[in-house]
Design an enzyme around this catalytic site. Structure first.
Site, PDB file in Angstrom:
ATOM      1  N   ASP A 143       8.023  -4.491   1.942  1.00 32.78           N
ATOM      2  CA  ASP A 143       8.895  -4.583   0.768  1.00 32.78           C
ATOM      3  C   ASP A 143      10.313  -4.247   1.208  1.00 32.78           C
ATOM      4  OD1 ASP A 143       8.655  -1.924   1.355  1.00 32.78           O
ATOM      5  OD2 ASP A 143       8.692  -1.295  -0.735  1.00 32.78           O
ATOM      6  N   GLU A 147       1.620  -1.768  -8.351  1.00 32.21           N
ATOM      7  CA  GLU A 147       2.424  -2.582  -7.433  1.00 32.21           C
ATOM      8  C   GLU A 147       3.160  -3.702  -8.170  1.00 32.21           C
ATOM      9  OE1 GLU A 147       3.290  -1.925  -4.566  1.00 32.21           O
ATOM     10  OE2 GLU A 147       1.887  -0.342  -4.048  1.00 32.21           O
ATOM     11  N   TYR A 167       3.720  -9.225   0.074  1.00 35.77           N
ATOM     12  CA  TYR A 167       3.903  -7.770  -0.007  1.00 35.77           C
ATOM     13  C   TYR A 167       2.761  -7.108  -0.763  1.00 35.77           C
ATOM     14  CZ  TYR A 167       4.721  -3.308  -1.919  1.00 35.77           C
ATOM     15  OH  TYR A 167       4.481  -2.021  -2.287  1.00 35.77           O
TER      16      TYR A 167
END
Length: 372
Positions: free
Chosen positions: A143, A42, A125
Site C-alpha cells: 500500500d 482493509e 494490495y
DNA sequence: AAGCCGTGGTA
DNA sequence: TTACCAAGGCT
C-alpha cells in the site's frame, strides 16, 4: 537504490517485529485474524485514515456480523452504514463479493492472493493483506505505506504513481519480509509508515529502523518516495434548485454510474447547460441567466418555476477530481404540477433523515437552515 | 496508462 | 485557500 545482504535482512526483520510486538497498535480489527474482519477493515481503510474508520467498522460489525448477513442485507441499509465514508463503489463491491462467497463458493473464502483477487473490490494490495494476515501466506501487501517505507529504506527511485512500480516493489519486499510472520510483517510496515515514517513529518531520528533507513542516513529522506503529481480538480458550476412543499423536497436521483451514483440530491443543473442556450454566453447578465435557467427547466422537465436566488455565496464541495460550485435557488411548484417528465420524486424530511445522503447534499441542506 | 471515484485532516 | 495526503480498485 541499495541492496541488503542476508544478514541485514535478518536483522531488519528482527528489529521490526520486536518493535511491533511491543508497539503495534491495538485496533478493533486486530482482535483476531478472521478473514471477514480483515477484509472489511482493509476495504474501509482504502484511502481512508484509521481514526475515520474505527467507528464505521464497529457499527458495521454490529449490523453485519458475518459475511452471510452482509450478502443478505438490503442495499439501502448498507449504503446508510457507509454514508460519509466516500468511494461508495467500495460498499457495493463489498456486497458483490459477499454474494460471491456465499452463493458461488458455499461460504468458503479463497485462501490465496490470486483467488482473493477474483472477488469484487479486492485488488493486489487487499489480496496481499488478507492472504498474509488471515491465511498466513508469505506475500507482500503493498500500500502507500509500504511504497513509502521501502522507497526510503532502500532509496528506490521508481515513481510509485506508475503501475509498473508495483511488481518491482513486490519482488523487493518478498525477499525481505519474514516468511514465518507475513501478516505481522506487513502490519508492522504499515504501523511504521503511519508513525515514524510518515509522508509529511517523519521522525526517523527515533525510528526503530533508523539504522536501516538509507535515505535518512544520506539526509535525503524527503526526496522519497518519488511520486508524480496528479492534476487539480476541475471546477464545475451548478444551480441547485430547492423545491419545497410543506415537509417535502423535490429530489433528483443521480445516474446509476459515475460520481455519487444513485444518490439523491437537490436537482442540479450545470451552468454550462444554461449558458449553452444563449448565443452570446459571455454576455449573459444575471437576470438573463435566471430566465435561461427557468427556460431550461421548462424544456427538460415541463416545470414552470419562478426561481429566487438564495444566500450570497455558492456552496463549494471538492471531490478527488472535481470541485462543484453550487448556487442555490428556491422555487415553488403548483400542487397539481405534472411531474411525469421530472426524473425524481418528493421526499419527506423524515425520509431524507433515513436514507444515505452524500456529503455535498448535506452541505446544501445545512445552507438552507442557515439562510432561513 | 491515466482518469475516475469521497471525505476529512493538516500545513 | 490551496495543496496534498490517507491501509486502492476499476476501466
Amino acid at each position: 537504490m541499495i541492496e541488503w545482504s542476508e544478514n541485514q535482512i535478518h536483522a531488519f526483520r528482527k528489529t521490526l517485529l520486536d518493535w511491533y510486538d511491543v508497539n503495534g497498535r491495538q485496533l478493533p480489527w486486530r482482535q483476531d485474524h478472521e478473514p471477514y474482519h480483515v477484509w472489511i477493515s482493509e476495504i474501509m481503510l482504502q484511502q481512508t485514515q484509521v481514526n475515520t474508520v474505527i467507528p464505521y467498522y464497529q457499527r458495521f460489525m454490529t449490523e453485519f456480523p458475518t459475511v452471510s448477513d452482509l450478502a443478505a442485507a438490503p442495499e439501502a441499509k448498507l449504503m446508510k452504514a457507509w454514508e460519509g465514508l466516500g468511494y461508495y463503489s467500495r460498499a457495493r463491491n463489498l456486497q458483490k463479493a459477499a454474494k460471491q462467497i456465499v452463493n458461488e463458493r458455499g461460504g468458503q473464502w479463497p485462501k490465496t492472493v490470486e483467488g482473493l483477487q477474483e472477488l469484487a473490490g479486492i485488488g493486489p494490495y487487499t489480496a496481499g493483506a488478507i492472504a498474509s494476515i488471515a491465511f498466513n501466506e508469505p506475500v507482500p501487501a503493498v500500500d502507500g505505506n509500504a511504497f513509502r517505507v521501502f522507497a526510503r529504506l532502500l532509496e528506490i527511485d521508481l515513481d510509485i504513481a506508475k503501475p509498473q512500480a508495483r511488481p518491482i516493489f513486490e519482488k523487493i519486499i518478498e525477499r525481505i519480509m519474514s516468511p514465518d510472520r507475513p501478516g505481522d510483517f506487513n502490519q508492522a510496515i504499515m504501523d511504521l509508515g503511519s508513525s515514524y515514517m510518515t509522508a509529511k513529518n517523519p521522525d526517523s531520528a527515533h525510528s526503530p529502523v533508523k539504522a536501516f533507513n538509507q535515505a535518512y542516513i544520506d539526509g535525503v529522506e524527503m526526496q522519497y518516495p518519488v511520486k508524480s503529481k496528479k492534476p487539480k480538480p476541475v471546477k464545475v458550476s451548478y444551480y441547485g434548485i430547492v423545491i419545497r412543499q410543506n415537509d417535502q423536497f423535490l429530489m433528483q436521483k443521480r445516474p446509476s454510474e459515475g460520481l455519487l451514483a444513485n444518490f439523491w440530491t437537490f436537482p442540479l443543473i450545470a451552468e454550462d447547460d444554461v449558458l449553452a442556450l444563449s448565443k452570446t454566453p459571455e454576455l449573459v447578465t444575471d437576470e438573463e441567466r435566471l430566465n435561461l435557467l427557468e427556460q431550461l427547466i421548462r424544456q427538460e422537465y415541463g416545470l414552470h418555476l419562478r426561481l429566487v436566488p438564495m444566500g450570497a455565496k455558492p456552496v463549494k464541495h471538492t471531490f478527488t477530481h472535481r470541485q462543484w460550485i453550487i448556487s442555490l435557488l428556491s422555487a415553488e411548484v403548483a400542487p397539481d404540477a405534472d411531474l411525469s417528465f421530472f426524473p425524481g420524486k418528493w421526499l419527506s424530511t423524515q425520509e431524507l433523515n433515513t436514507i444515505a445522503l452524500p456529503k455535498v447534499q448535506e452541505k446544501l441542506m445545512q445552507r438552507l437552515v442557515n439562510t432561513k
